[in-house]
Design an enzyme around this catalytic site. Sequence first.
Site, PDB file in Angstrom:
ATOM      1  CD  GLU A  34      -5.684  -6.034   0.148  1.00 39.56           C
ATOM      2  OE1 GLU A  34      -4.663  -5.798  -0.521  1.00 39.56           O
ATOM      3  OE2 GLU A  34      -5.770  -6.984   0.947  1.00 39.56           O
ATOM      4  CE  LYS A  79      -2.946  -8.360  -4.439  1.00 40.68           C
ATOM      5  NZ  LYS A  79      -3.381  -7.378  -3.400  1.00 40.68           N
ATOM      6  CB  SER A 138       4.767  -7.357   5.796  1.00 41.00           C
ATOM      7  OG  SER A 138       3.825  -8.323   5.384  1.00 41.00           O
ATOM      8  CB  CYS A 156      10.401  -0.152   2.588  1.00 41.81           C
ATOM      9  SG  CYS A 156      10.982   0.515   1.032  1.00 41.81           S
ATOM     10  CG  PHE A 214      -0.268   0.458   2.503  1.00 41.37           C
ATOM     11  CD1 PHE A 214      -0.145   1.821   2.784  1.00 41.37           C
ATOM     12  CD2 PHE A 214       0.259  -0.450   3.416  1.00 41.37           C
ATOM     13  CE1 PHE A 214       0.479   2.249   3.952  1.00 41.37           C
ATOM     14  CE2 PHE A 214       0.880  -0.032   4.573  1.00 41.37           C
ATOM     15  CZ  PHE A 214       0.996   1.334   4.834  1.00 41.37           C
TER      16      PHE A 214
HETATM   17  P1  NAD Z   1       1.503  -6.555   3.077  1.00 44.64           P
HETATM   18  O1  NAD Z   1       2.532  -7.616   3.189  1.00 44.64           O
HETATM   19  O2  NAD Z   1       0.377  -6.543   4.052  1.00 44.64           O
HETATM   20  O3  NAD Z   1       0.817  -6.583   1.626  1.00 44.64           O
HETATM   21  C1  NAD Z   1       1.599  -6.610   0.453  1.00 44.64           C
HETATM   22  C2  NAD Z   1       0.806  -7.310  -0.647  1.00 44.64           C
HETATM   23  O4  NAD Z   1       0.569  -8.667  -0.245  1.00 44.64           O
HETATM   24  C3  NAD Z   1      -0.555  -6.685  -0.901  1.00 44.64           C
HETATM   25  O5  NAD Z   1      -0.795  -6.670  -2.290  1.00 44.64           O
HETATM   26  C4  NAD Z   1      -1.515  -7.606  -0.175  1.00 44.64           C
HETATM   27  O6  NAD Z   1      -2.789  -7.667  -0.772  1.00 44.64           O
HETATM   28  C5  NAD Z   1      -0.823  -8.954  -0.270  1.00 44.64           C
HETATM   29  N1  NAD Z   1      -1.135  -9.818   0.884  1.00 44.64           N
HETATM   30  C6  NAD Z   1      -1.416  -9.435   2.144  1.00 44.64           C
HETATM   31  N2  NAD Z   1      -1.624 -10.517   2.924  1.00 44.64           N
HETATM   32  C7  NAD Z   1      -1.467 -11.596   2.147  1.00 44.64           C
HETATM   33  C8  NAD Z   1      -1.538 -13.010   2.385  1.00 44.64           C
HETATM   34  N3  NAD Z   1      -1.824 -13.490   3.592  1.00 44.64           N
HETATM   35  N4  NAD Z   1      -1.297 -13.836   1.355  1.00 44.64           N
HETATM   36  C9  NAD Z   1      -1.005 -13.354   0.140  1.00 44.64           C
HETATM   37  N5  NAD Z   1      -0.919 -12.030  -0.134  1.00 44.64           N
HETATM   38  C10 NAD Z   1      -1.139 -11.162   0.847  1.00 44.64           C
HETATM   39  O7  NAD Z   1       2.288  -5.161   3.103  1.00 44.64           O
HETATM   40  P2  NAD Z   1       1.687  -3.706   3.165  1.00 44.64           P
HETATM   41  O8  NAD Z   1       1.170  -3.458   4.534  1.00 44.64           O
HETATM   42  O9  NAD Z   1       0.814  -3.459   2.011  1.00 44.64           O
HETATM   43  O10 NAD Z   1       3.008  -2.839   2.919  1.00 44.64           O
HETATM   44  C11 NAD Z   1       3.900  -2.493   3.949  1.00 44.64           C
HETATM   45  C12 NAD Z   1       5.052  -3.455   4.024  1.00 44.64           C
HETATM   46  O11 NAD Z   1       5.757  -3.458   2.778  1.00 44.64           O
HETATM   47  C13 NAD Z   1       6.088  -3.053   5.053  1.00 44.64           C
HETATM   48  O12 NAD Z   1       6.517  -4.214   5.708  1.00 44.64           O
HETATM   49  C14 NAD Z   1       7.211  -2.449   4.223  1.00 44.64           C
HETATM   50  O13 NAD Z   1       8.492  -2.496   4.805  1.00 44.64           O
HETATM   51  C15 NAD Z   1       7.141  -3.300   3.008  1.00 44.64           C
HETATM   52  N6  NAD Z   1       7.784  -2.639   1.877  1.00 44.64           N
HETATM   53  C16 NAD Z   1       9.021  -3.072   1.541  1.00 44.64           C
HETATM   54  C17 NAD Z   1       9.692  -2.455   0.507  1.00 44.64           C
HETATM   55  C18 NAD Z   1      11.054  -2.920   0.118  1.00 44.64           C
HETATM   56  O14 NAD Z   1      11.560  -2.407  -0.855  1.00 44.64           O
HETATM   57  N7  NAD Z   1      11.677  -3.846   0.802  1.00 44.64           N
HETATM   58  C19 NAD Z   1       9.089  -1.414  -0.194  1.00 44.64           C
HETATM   59  C20 NAD Z   1       7.808  -1.013   0.173  1.00 44.64           C
HETATM   60  C21 NAD Z   1       7.158  -1.638   1.225  1.00 44.64           C
END
Ligand code: NAD
Length: 503
Positions: free
Chosen positions: A183, A180, A233, A288, A156
């Site tokens: 959401e 994808k 994450s 991040c 997000f």
């Molecule tokens: P998230 O892991 O909750 O979601 C990321 C994606 O995974 C979304 O599209 C979501 O719909 C999907 N998702 C969520 N739960 C899932 C599941 N159980 N099974 C399959 N898919 C699932 O992350 P977020 O809250 O959207 O974003 C923040 C996180 O992203 C933080 O941890 C941040 O550090 C990380 N991030 C990392 C970088 C990097 O370059 N390393 C860059 C941006 C964000």
Amino acid sequence: MSTDSPDLPIVQHWIGGTLAPSSGDRTAPVYDPALGTQSKVVALASQADVDAAVAAAAAAFPAWRDTSMAKRQAVVFRFRELLNARKDELAEIITSEHGKVLSDARGEIARGLEVVELACGFPQFLKGGHSENVSTDVDVYSVKQPLGVVGIISPFNFPAMVPLWFFPVAIAAGNAVVLKPSEKDPSASLWMARLWAEAGLPDGVFTVLQGDKVAVDGLLNAPEVRSISFVGSTPIAQYIYETAARNGKRVQALGGAKNHMLVLPDADLDLVADSAVNAGFGSAGERCMAVSVILAVETVADALIAKVTERMAGLRVGDGRREPDMGPLVTAQHRDKVASYIDLAAQDGATVVVDGRSVQADGAAEGFWLGPTLLDEVPVDSRVYTEEIFGPVLSVVRVSSFEEGVALINSGAFGNGTAIFTNDGGAARRFQREVEVGMIGINVPIPVPVAYYSFGGWKQSLFGASKAYGPAGFDFFTQEKAITSRWLDPSHGGINLGFPQNG
Ligand code: NAD
């Protein structure tokens, strides 16, 4: 998750070059975080929608792969021009769903545009090698070809920039993309899909599949999807990495972070305080590459905290459309989770220097507000120190030396970004060599590499060997063929079952 607000706009899929409603009726709410109200609903894909999205991409792939580089390049150039011309429109969409201030939304688009500009020069990255006469009359050369249908799953916090890390490179290299998005803020991707269509990209080469775990698992299990690029994450990144690899896909899964800023006694403390506040609280800490821990060498810690606190007092929190310094958090649930770490810090013995829960925001009372928060003397065994908080909470840990600081950074689970602030070139050089982190800033707090390098961390910040964009991005989205060739003349021939040797 579902919603009972039938009058709200529905954010749909983009399949086969057009808006596509979901085949099922699952939806999720999309909020305007500064208003604290639901503004839209997003469709959540069913397995049938995944199948339709993948089929459209698979159908579009062969013709796009076979489109000449010159024609592909013209489309990518047009996309660049359109994005640059209309970036303010996109920034408004980002602010309305994510909450970050408009200038910050424009900033993420600018960094995404860099990757589109890199992709405009893609033929340079798709060159193979050629060796003549490796054996008598035998030449060897290599070519780089696209993978096919590639999946991108984004978080997000950068609804435009993170998808832009991947899809310009993937598309330029001749692949068909299924994206994808999160959401929580799904509209930016749809807006970019329309832009691709306007730029002349053939239908099906860029698909947006809205959804949650069903959509993600559908992509992970679809045989036609050849690779997965994930950002999110760490627990989900690990799941994606393991599942995609088990299913025989190429995978890069970028995870969470806990970025430290090491401050040596000779550093310019005003520069450090400015940098800590900018990098700690920009985008409400939902980056991040945000700095979430200041490692202050004991002798300067009090002076530094005083300077940071002074600057925090001047920060304006409010509706991102009014251009404050910092906006709300993305959802009420996330705000509450971040805020819970403040109580935990106090329980674990840290000092709460500034408590953001009492912030007066320039926005609706129901907005998802949490003001900048500063914690001092955070114990390194506290969850406040070991876990990613992903909000405007900056921790200070006091260390006695450079060595103790580096050892702490290296003992952590993550390895995304880190920075050192010092005027000692030798110390900075030693830091750069010894620290176990993928992206390093020397007097630079958020060291996101420019597009012609590559982005990615170490340890639990990146599962898989491939970083995003830059040369690594083109390697990820292509596969190489090595060709050994000989043009026969009548003197060749004869039976020889031995292993081929050069001569
Ligand atoms: P998230 O892991 O909750 O979601 C990321 C994606 O995974 C979304 O599209 C979501 O719909 C999907 N998702 C969520 N739960 C899932 C599941 N159980 N099974 C399959 N898919 C699932 O992350 P977020 O809250 O959207 O974003 C923040 C996180 O992203 C933080 O941890 C941040 O550090 C990380 N991030 C990392 C970088 C990097 O370059 N390393 C860059 C941006 C964000």
